[in-house]
Design an enzyme around this catalytic site. Structure first.
Site, PDB file in Angstrom:
ATOM      1  N   LYS A 159      -4.447  -0.937  -2.566  1.00  0.00           N
ATOM      2  CA  LYS A 159      -4.018  -2.324  -2.690  1.00  0.00           C
ATOM      3  C   LYS A 159      -4.765  -2.963  -3.856  1.00  0.00           C
ATOM      4  O   LYS A 159      -5.945  -2.661  -4.055  1.00  0.00           O
ATOM      5  CB  LYS A 159      -4.307  -3.093  -1.395  1.00  0.00           C
ATOM      6  CG  LYS A 159      -3.623  -2.533  -0.154  1.00  0.00           C
ATOM      7  CD  LYS A 159      -2.135  -2.753  -0.160  1.00  0.00           C
ATOM      8  CE  LYS A 159      -1.496  -2.248   1.131  1.00  0.00           C
ATOM      9  NZ  LYS A 159      -0.049  -2.491   1.182  1.00  0.00           N
ATOM     10  N   LYS A 185      -1.555   7.305   0.293  1.00  0.00           N
ATOM     11  CA  LYS A 185      -0.114   7.085   0.320  1.00  0.00           C
ATOM     12  C   LYS A 185       0.292   6.045  -0.708  1.00  0.00           C
ATOM     13  O   LYS A 185      -0.354   5.004  -0.838  1.00  0.00           O
ATOM     14  CB  LYS A 185       0.342   6.607   1.709  1.00  0.00           C
ATOM     15  CG  LYS A 185       1.860   6.567   1.868  1.00  0.00           C
ATOM     16  CD  LYS A 185       2.266   5.941   3.194  1.00  0.00           C
ATOM     17  CE  LYS A 185       2.377   4.437   3.087  1.00  0.00           C
ATOM     18  NZ  LYS A 185       3.464   3.968   2.190  1.00  0.00           N
ATOM     19  N   ASP A 187       2.709   3.045  -2.009  1.00  0.00           N
ATOM     20  CA  ASP A 187       3.491   2.033  -1.311  1.00  0.00           C
ATOM     21  C   ASP A 187       4.963   2.219  -1.644  1.00  0.00           C
ATOM     22  O   ASP A 187       5.338   2.973  -2.546  1.00  0.00           O
ATOM     23  CB  ASP A 187       3.016   0.620  -1.646  1.00  0.00           C
ATOM     24  CG  ASP A 187       2.790  -0.197  -0.374  1.00  0.00           C
ATOM     25  OD1 ASP A 187       3.567  -0.026   0.573  1.00  0.00           O
ATOM     26  OD2 ASP A 187       1.829  -0.975  -0.340  1.00  0.00           O
ATOM     27  N   GLU A 188       5.805   1.507  -0.904  1.00  0.00           N
ATOM     28  CA  GLU A 188       7.246   1.770  -0.973  1.00  0.00           C
ATOM     29  C   GLU A 188       7.867   1.423  -2.315  1.00  0.00           C
ATOM     30  O   GLU A 188       8.901   1.990  -2.690  1.00  0.00           O
ATOM     31  CB  GLU A 188       7.983   1.017   0.151  1.00  0.00           C
ATOM     32  CG  GLU A 188       8.124  -0.485  -0.026  1.00  0.00           C
ATOM     33  CD  GLU A 188       6.887  -1.272   0.342  1.00  0.00           C
ATOM     34  OE1 GLU A 188       6.885  -2.504   0.169  1.00  0.00           O
ATOM     35  OE2 GLU A 188       5.891  -0.653   0.803  1.00  0.00           O
ATOM     36  N   HIS A 277       9.108   6.481   4.764  1.00  0.00           N
ATOM     37  CA  HIS A 277       8.863   5.039   4.796  1.00  0.00           C
ATOM     38  C   HIS A 277      10.165   4.352   5.157  1.00  0.00           C
ATOM     39  O   HIS A 277      11.237   4.737   4.688  1.00  0.00           O
ATOM     40  CB  HIS A 277       8.360   4.550   3.433  1.00  0.00           C
ATOM     41  CG  HIS A 277       7.741   3.187   3.495  1.00  0.00           C
ATOM     42  ND1 HIS A 277       8.465   2.048   3.776  1.00  0.00           N
ATOM     43  CD2 HIS A 277       6.454   2.781   3.320  1.00  0.00           C
ATOM     44  CE1 HIS A 277       7.650   1.000   3.765  1.00  0.00           C
ATOM     45  NE2 HIS A 277       6.426   1.417   3.486  1.00  0.00           N
ATOM     46  N   LYS A 318       0.788  -6.938  11.445  1.00  0.00           N
ATOM     47  CA  LYS A 318       1.387  -8.109  10.801  1.00  0.00           C
ATOM     48  C   LYS A 318       2.906  -8.132  10.852  1.00  0.00           C
ATOM     49  O   LYS A 318       3.525  -9.142  10.508  1.00  0.00           O
ATOM     50  CB  LYS A 318       0.954  -8.181   9.339  1.00  0.00           C
ATOM     51  CG  LYS A 318       1.513  -7.040   8.472  1.00  0.00           C
ATOM     52  CD  LYS A 318       1.046  -7.133   7.031  1.00  0.00           C
ATOM     53  CE  LYS A 318       1.641  -6.006   6.182  1.00  0.00           C
ATOM     54  NZ  LYS A 318       1.203  -6.066   4.777  1.00  0.00           N
TER      55      LYS A 318
END
Length: 423
Positions: A159, A185, A187-188, A277, A318
């Site tokens: 991130k 991993k 992210d999408e 994902h 979340k």
């Protein structure tokens, strides 16, 4: 000459054949429609009928669906009811998920005969289910790749989710791997952008993976996002195998199920596992009265052959989630000998949530934390140590507080986030 009318798609005494695909829908009939009216139109439109009475005769084989379990009567305005529809095996092209979905989740989602309709569940017959490859590894990835059986495998996404350079992305992976995480991993929405090109990221991240393996003595791996057009995806899968990685990641909803099937076939040849994902799933499943449930999307993912799938955090984290526990159970249940799928819990997780999460999901899962690792006050490495310590505490049957006495990283994480769910 015989003809087909809506009434031909209703039979309340029908007993589904073993070869039928049986679907459960939640519907809200449109104004002026009773349940039988709406159900007959759902069964008709999703098989071989249409709005007009149709002549039949020589050269016609009846492939009509049958609505057989419905409430007999009116449904108040704004209310929903469940119906069940059985589809004959001959309606479907074996091994073609796009064709099957064009039937059971196609035009019916836009019909005026219903104010809303949601595909809730499917009961897959053996002949249809086994026409698909299913997962190559499933939950066996824990032992086959990582040699782990007593705890979840752990993953993290660098991130910010996009914008990091290749060098920084790989460095974050190294810090996380050496802190105790098993998987890095993507992210999408990270694929092959100028700031972090695909092949450069693959090579540099695997170099850091090898370095982390040497230092920790533990197997590590990388979920690199190969999502693209089908031909490009297959080329990327080949690159991943050539560089010695064990996994690919695919955004299975956005790239389409037929593309996933093509990737699954290539991964069989190369011995690679598939991490799925589910980005865009909420466009289908978030509204409880319309669309396609996450349960059905998970069923599809298992049939077409993914090994790991994001299924939610059982009310923690979340993101809004459907029945995570029930979906995970379906992914693990026997399905005519097809391999299971390893559920992935992700979205707003941190070390303080681990006990409640694993109480709900069990330990045969992958736990993924992004901000819950990189947001640690002492950085990514310590954040990874904190998550690993929390998982080890659960496996050892000790409290987080007790484990924190011997893990300063975990103590800091608990001080920062406590055991509360972020919003």
């Amino acid at each position: 000459m015989a003809g087909i009318t809506y009434e031909d798609f209703i039979d309340l005494s029908y007993e589904p054949a073993d070869s039928d695909l049986v679907c459960t829908f939640r519907i809200a009939p449109a104004e002026g429609m009773d349940v039988a009216d709406a159900a007959s139109r759902v069964a008709s439109e999703s098989s071989n009928g249409t709005w007009a009475a149709l002549p039949t005769g020589e050269g016609f084989t009846d492939m009509g669906a049958t609505a057989f379990a419905i409430d007999d009567g009116e449904v108040a305005a704004g209310e929903t009811t469940e119906i069940r529809v059985a589809y004959p095996a001959g309606l479907f092209e074996p091994g073609s998920m796009p064709q099957i979905l064009s039937c059971i989740a196609g035009n019916i989602l836009g019909m005026k005969a219903v104010d809303s309709i949601r595909l809730l569940d499917c009961e897959w017959p053996e002949g249809l289910a086994t026409s698909f490859m299913g997962p190559q590894f499933g939950s066996n990835v824990r032992e086959e790749i990582f040699g782990v059986s007593d705890r979840p495998i752990l993953a993290t996404v660098p991130k910010p989710k996009v914008g990091l350079s290749t060098e920084r992305h790989a460095q974050v992976g190294y810090e996380a791997w050496t802190g105790g995480v098993d998987l890095l991993k993507d992210d999408e929405n990270l694929t092959d952008q100028d700031f972090n090109p695909f092949h450069d990221r693959l090579v540099e991240s695997l170099a850091q993976r090898d370095r982390a393996e040497d230092e920790t003595g533990e197997p590590k791996s990388y979920l690199i996002n190969v999502t693209a057009g089908t031909n490009e995806m297959l080329e990327r899968v080949d690159q991943v195998a050539a560089e010695g990685c064990e996994y690919v990641m695919v955004d299975v909803i956005t790239c389409g199920w037929a593309a996933v099937q093509a990737v699954r076939e290539r991964c069989e040849e190369l011995g690679l596992a598939i991490h799925a994902h589910r980005a865009m799933h909420a466009a289908f499943d978030r509204l409880p009265h319309h669309g396609v449930s996450m349960r059905v999307l998970a069923q599809i993912a298992r049939l077409v052959g993914v090994d790991q799938l994001h299924t939610g955090t059982a009310g923690l984290g979340k993101l809004a989630n459907e029945d995570t526990v029930g979906i995970n159970a379906w992914l693990r249940d026997d399905l005519y000998g097809l391999s299971d799928v390893l559920p992935v819990a992700s979205g707003g997780l941190h070390p303080g949530l681990v006990p409640d999460l694993l109480d709900a999901t069990g330990t045969n899962v992958c736990v993924q934390a992004g901000g819950g690792i990189h947001g640690h006050p002492d950085g990514t490495h310590e954040g990874a140590k904190a998550l690993r310590a929390a998982v080890e505490a659960y496996a050892e049957g000790v409290s987080l507080e007790s484990k924190a006495d011997e893990s300063p990283a975990l103590a800091t994480a608990i001080d920062k986030w406590g055991t509360e769910t972020p919003r």
